[in-house]
Design an enzyme around this catalytic site. Structure first.
Site, mmCIF file in Angstrom:
data_model
loop_
_atom_site.group_PDB
_atom_site.id
_atom_site.type_symbol
_atom_site.label_atom_id
_atom_site.label_comp_id
_atom_site.label_asym_id
_atom_site.label_seq_id
_atom_site.Cartn_x
_atom_site.Cartn_y
_atom_site.Cartn_z
ATOM 1 N N CYS A 107 0.833 -1.195 0.000
ATOM 2 C CA CYS A 107 0.000 0.000 0.000
ATOM 3 C C CYS A 107 0.865 1.241 0.000
ATOM 4 C CB CYS A 107 -0.923 -0.010 1.212
ATOM 5 S SG CYS A 107 -0.014 -0.216 2.759
ATOM 6 N N PHE A 243 -8.557 -14.468 3.921
ATOM 7 C CA PHE A 243 -9.998 -14.250 4.138
ATOM 8 C C PHE A 243 -10.457 -14.840 5.472
ATOM 9 C CE2 PHE A 243 -10.093 -13.862 -0.605
ATOM 10 C CZ PHE A 243 -10.564 -12.559 -0.648
ATOM 11 N N ALA A 244 -9.594 -14.729 6.495
ATOM 12 C CA ALA A 244 -9.934 -15.258 7.818
ATOM 13 C C ALA A 244 -10.816 -14.242 8.544
ATOM 14 C CB ALA A 244 -8.659 -15.543 8.609
ATOM 15 N N ARG A 245 -12.100 -14.413 8.399
ATOM 16 C CA ARG A 245 -13.061 -13.493 9.009
ATOM 17 C C ARG A 245 -14.444 -14.139 8.988
ATOM 18 N NH1 ARG A 245 -11.891 -9.488 3.995
ATOM 19 N NH2 ARG A 245 -13.293 -10.395 2.443
ATOM 20 N N LYS A 248 -14.777 -17.932 9.104
ATOM 21 C CA LYS A 248 -14.393 -18.726 7.938
ATOM 22 C C LYS A 248 -12.972 -18.344 7.522
ATOM 23 C CE LYS A 248 -19.112 -18.923 6.056
ATOM 24 N NZ LYS A 248 -19.974 -18.565 4.893
#
Length: 260
Positions: A107, A243-245, A248
């Site tokens: 970023c 996508f650990a949220r 899941k």
């Protein structure tokens, strides 16, 4: 903490055309100069804290510094805008750092020099395993915002979960945050081969390379993984979880370390 952000008067608007004047907080980054053996190495845009950890983590990530035992002297300038290190290093490794530069996908614009050569030959052999419930428990702790994030919403975080302690660092750049927390671990003499690294940014190639250089077997992020990040994790033995949220997660590579 207050020295790391600045208050500003701004105009706040919404889609309905409503406007108001209010006070907002923005992060104050600085150009930090790294010096190695009395020569300027490079400058990085960073939050001016944990500069000593930052240079250590960066140099280990780049394969220039073997470990902290070769450091002879390390000091941060009084104004916080430079950090100087004296260390016994192999000049060839230092030359390699500047021989080939790859613009990273961070970023904040960053540069990584040692993305080739001995790095791709390294394979994480750690037999460390962790339960999926423990991952989400740590993820909940990781998601708790720091004071600086609550004020500005403008920092990345890296968290290293070890057997007996948790280390965290934050910065405007996700790469910087990892270098800082890994430099902190190196200075404390902890073994990251039995640890999980939680990061707030996407899992790209250079993020995986940093983990490999510090012998970290598992990386977890709430964000996505890139194709090159996954490919690097396959080749280097890193368990990559994205996508650990929302209770899941996607396990992209080497799922044998995760206990269900």
């Amino acid at each position: 903490m207050e020295s790391f952000y600045q208050t500003l008067q701004i105009d706040r608007i919404d889609v309905n055309g409503n406007a108001s004047i209010c006070i907002d907080y923005v992060v104050k980054e600085e150009r930090i100069a790294f010096y190695l053996n009395e020569k300027k190495l490079l400058s990085v845009m960073s939050i001016p804290n944990e500069q000593d950890f930052h240079i250590i983590g960066f140099l280990i990530s780049e394969g220039v510094l073997e470990d902290v035992s070769v450091i002879q002297k390390l000091e941060v300038a009084e104004d916080g805008k430079s950090v100087r290190m004296q260390a016994e290093i192999e000049e060839e490794k230092l030359r390699h750092l500047f021989r080939e530069k790859t613009l990273t996908s961070g970023c904040c614009v960053g540069v990584a020099g040692n993305l080739e050569g001995h790095i791709v030959e390294k394979f994480i052999q750690s037999p460390y395993k962790i339960g999926i419930k423990e991952i989400f428990k740590n993820l909940e702790y990781f998601s708790y915002p720091s004071e600086l994030f609550e004020k500005t919403g403008c920092v990345h975080k890296a968290m290293l979960v070890l057997e007996n302690q948790i280390l965290t660092s934050e910065d405007i750049g996700r790469h910087n945050a990892i270098d800082k927390v890994m430099g902190k671990a190196a200075m404390q003499g902890v073994d990251p081969s039995n640890a999980v690294l939680f990061v707030s940014g996407r899992l790209s190639l250079e993020m995986v390379v940093k983990a490999v250089m510090h012998n970290i077997p598992i990386i977890v992020s709430k964000a996505a993984a890139t194709y090159m990040g996954v490919k690097a994790a396959v080749q280097t033995g890193v368990t990559l979880i994205g996508f650990a949220r929302d209770n899941k997660a996607n396990i992209y590579t080497h799922s044998g370390r995760i206990l269900f």
